[in-house]
Design an enzyme around this catalytic site. Structure first.
Site, PDB file in Angstrom:
ATOM      1  N   GLU A   1       0.842  -1.199   0.000  1.00  0.00           N
ATOM      2  CA  GLU A   1       0.000   0.000   0.000  1.00  0.00           C
ATOM      3  C   GLU A   1       0.873   1.243   0.000  1.00  0.00           C
ATOM      4  O   GLU A   1       1.981   1.238   0.532  1.00  0.00           O
ATOM      5  CB  GLU A   1      -0.942  -0.012   1.205  1.00  0.00           C
ATOM      6  CG  GLU A   1      -0.271  -0.205   2.566  1.00  0.00           C
ATOM      7  CD  GLU A   1       0.250   1.083   3.163  1.00  0.00           C
ATOM      8  OE1 GLU A   1      -0.172   2.154   2.707  1.00  0.00           O
ATOM      9  OE2 GLU A   1       1.083   1.002   4.071  1.00  0.00           O
TER      10      GLU A   1
ATOM     11  N   LYS B   1       8.122  -1.116  -1.758  1.00  0.00           N
ATOM     12  CA  LYS B   1       7.472  -0.420  -0.636  1.00  0.00           C
ATOM     13  C   LYS B   1       8.505   0.240   0.268  1.00  0.00           C
ATOM     14  O   LYS B   1       8.398   1.425   0.618  1.00  0.00           O
ATOM     15  CB  LYS B   1       6.625  -1.419   0.159  1.00  0.00           C
ATOM     16  CG  LYS B   1       6.121  -0.915   1.500  1.00  0.00           C
ATOM     17  CD  LYS B   1       5.184   0.259   1.360  1.00  0.00           C
ATOM     18  CE  LYS B   1       4.641   0.667   2.732  1.00  0.00           C
ATOM     19  NZ  LYS B   1       3.743   1.811   2.645  1.00  0.00           N
TER      20      LYS B   1
ATOM     21  N   GLY C   1       7.093  11.446  11.366  1.00  0.00           N
ATOM     22  CA  GLY C   1       6.608  10.461  12.337  1.00  0.00           C
ATOM     23  C   GLY C   1       5.653   9.526  11.646  1.00  0.00           C
ATOM     24  O   GLY C   1       5.763   9.275  10.448  1.00  0.00           O
TER      25      GLY C   1
ATOM     26  N   CYS D   1       4.733   4.583   9.289  1.00  0.00           N
ATOM     27  CA  CYS D   1       5.464   4.011   8.149  1.00  0.00           C
ATOM     28  C   CYS D   1       6.928   4.422   8.079  1.00  0.00           C
ATOM     29  O   CYS D   1       7.817   3.576   8.178  1.00  0.00           O
ATOM     30  CB  CYS D   1       4.756   4.402   6.848  1.00  0.00           C
ATOM     31  SG  CYS D   1       3.126   3.661   6.657  1.00  0.00           S
TER      32      CYS D   1
ATOM     33  N   ARG E   1       1.421   8.099  16.453  1.00  0.00           N
ATOM     34  CA  ARG E   1       2.552   7.179  16.479  1.00  0.00           C
ATOM     35  C   ARG E   1       3.815   7.881  15.980  1.00  0.00           C
ATOM     36  O   ARG E   1       3.826   8.473  14.910  1.00  0.00           O
ATOM     37  CB  ARG E   1       2.259   5.944  15.617  1.00  0.00           C
ATOM     38  CG  ARG E   1       1.282   4.986  16.259  1.00  0.00           C
ATOM     39  CD  ARG E   1       0.903   3.846  15.334  1.00  0.00           C
ATOM     40  NE  ARG E   1       0.062   4.296  14.229  1.00  0.00           N
ATOM     41  CZ  ARG E   1      -0.431   3.484  13.300  1.00  0.00           C
ATOM     42  NH1 ARG E   1      -0.137   2.186  13.327  1.00  0.00           N
ATOM     43  NH2 ARG E   1      -1.199   3.961  12.331  1.00  0.00           N
TER      44      ARG E   1
END
Length: 437
Positions: free
Chosen positions: A149, A205, A258, A261, A329
């Site tokens: 994704e 990715k 941040g 990912c 996160r």
């Protein structure tokens, strides 16, 4: 198509809902019974623009369902997307325990023609390992594709419905044809579906996120040099961004990246490199620059106040790691809050969406304000950490009235320094000289 999406986190919920929007029958599976109960009632557990509307519409149409019963969902589905979390371990490598738990549980229930699609971000070699394990468990070949994704939080629905590209890693042409049929409605503006090996898809990715993260750390390092030399990072950014080989995307100086990912994927790719005897110098530097950048506002605040913060009240605007999400996160705001609390400051905080997530972390150690300007009342300074649009055009006269001192630390460079000086503010930003009235 009949689709099961295992995992209703950020990626899984957006994926399942958007597949249902184009007419597919989708069951989303999660082991969290309370989350499934909320979803069945139409309550969206995350903030993502446009998602709640799609959720309600497709539940009402009967195309989108939620369950904790993984075996029944797997038996029913033609395509099973794995979208569980793959968090980092302490050494930066990837914890695949949730993915392997799903593989073990699903294996006895896979239909003969089922296709397993790994949506979770996982290191190179994961697809091959999953393929081998499913063959052991089922006694027959099972098609396993990798379909990473590329969703941006705050624009995930738009990204899914109108992707730049779709990447599919598979070993058989027949699998590509089925996934092309699934994704064709989202690619009607001639955006490509890129077919490659699973290993290349897995690496794509990580390489994409590492490149974007590197651009952020690069411009932040240039910003640090600008501050020391009297250059203005905004001028420099314009000077290099118009070079078509460089471009403007992700060349905005700030307080570091941040989210779920970039931090983990940069560290994960570095761990893969080390495991294969490659020294990841650029990846390690990208991570180190970013970690250092997250502390830049605290350093500026302490320098301004002479290091003493125990009698100071600081207002903070913006807590999520970026605008358009409630996700905290790896958010730079957390590094700032931790540092300010450690030095004894009192904090008044405001964010349009992330307040409850921050409250779960800090409890009553912070003062949570329901309105943007309320956070300013009696504060010795304002710190801007996240560039929500509602922060761009405040009433500066009202800000000066509410603040104890007209001091702003702008971690996103959303104001013009010359205007701030004329308005009577002491103004600090990133990569630009401070100004004082």
């Amino acid at each position: 198509m009949k689709i099961a999406v295992i995992g209703t986190g950020y990626v899984g919920l957006v994926t399942g809902t958007c597949f249902a929007e184009t007419g597919n029958d989708v069951i989303c599976v999660d082991c969290d019974a309370e989350k499934i109960r909320l979803l069945q009632a139409g309550e969206c557990p995350i903030y993502e623009p446009g998602l709640e509307e799609l959720l309600h519409r497709n539940i009402a149409a009967g195309r989108l369902r939620f369950t904790t019963d993984l075996p029944s969902a797997v038996r029913w589905a033609k395509l099973i997307f794995i979208a569980v979390g793959t968090p980092p371990r302490d050494d930066g490598s990837v914890d695949l325990s949730a993915l392997w738990a799903v593989v073990e549980e699903m294996a006895p229930h896979l239909a003969e023609d089922a296709i397993v699609v790994i949506k979770s971000t996982a290191p190179v070699g994961t697809n091959a390992a999953v393929t081998a394990r499913l063959r052991e468990l089922t006694g027959r070949p099972v098609d396993v594709a990798t379909n990473p994704e590329f969703l941006k939080e705050g624009a995930a629905v738009e990204d899914f419905m109108k992707p730049d590209r779709v990447v599919v890693g598979a070993r058989r042409e027949e699998v590509l044809e089925i996934l092309w049929d699934l994704y064709q409605p989202y690619l009607r503006t001639d955006k490509p579906l890129l077919f490659m090996s699973p290993e290349s898809a897995e690496m794509t990715k990580y390489a994409a996120n590492a490149m974007l993260a590197t651009k952020i750390s690069f411009i932040n390092e240039i910003a640090a040099i600008c501050e020391r030399t009297g250059a203005d990072i905004n001028d420099v950014r314009r000077g290099i961004g118009h070079d078509s080989r460089i471009g403007f995307a992700f060349l905005f100086p700030g307080v570091g990246y941040g989210g779920s990912c970039f931090p983990k994927d940069v560290r994960a790719l570095a761990a893969v490199a080390r495991a294969h005897d490659v020294t990841p110098r650029i990846l390690e530097a990208t991570h180190q620059v970013n970690e250092h950048q997250k502390g830049i506002l605290l350093r500026k605040i302490r320098e301004h106040f002479g290091g003493a913060l125990s009698d100071k009240t600081i207002a903070i605007w913006g807590l999520s790691f970026k605008p358009g999400t409630d996700d905290i996160r790896e958010a730079p705001s957390l590094v700032l809050i931790d540092g300010l609390l450690q030095h004894g400051a009192a904090l008044r905080v405001y964010d349009p969406e992330a307040m409850e997530n921050v409250r779960k972390r800090y409890g009553n150690r912070l003062t949570y304000c329901q309105q943007r300007d309320e956070a300013l009342d009696g504060a010795d300074a304002l710190v801007i950490v996240t560039e929500w649009k509602q922060f761009i055009h405040p009433d500066f006269d009202e800000m000066k009235r509410r603040l104890k001192r007209p001091v702003i630390f702008d971690g996103r460079n959303i104001y013009n320094p010359h205007r701030m000086k004329d308005l009577g503010f002491t103004y600090y930003s990133i990569g630009r000289p401070p100004v004082r009235p």
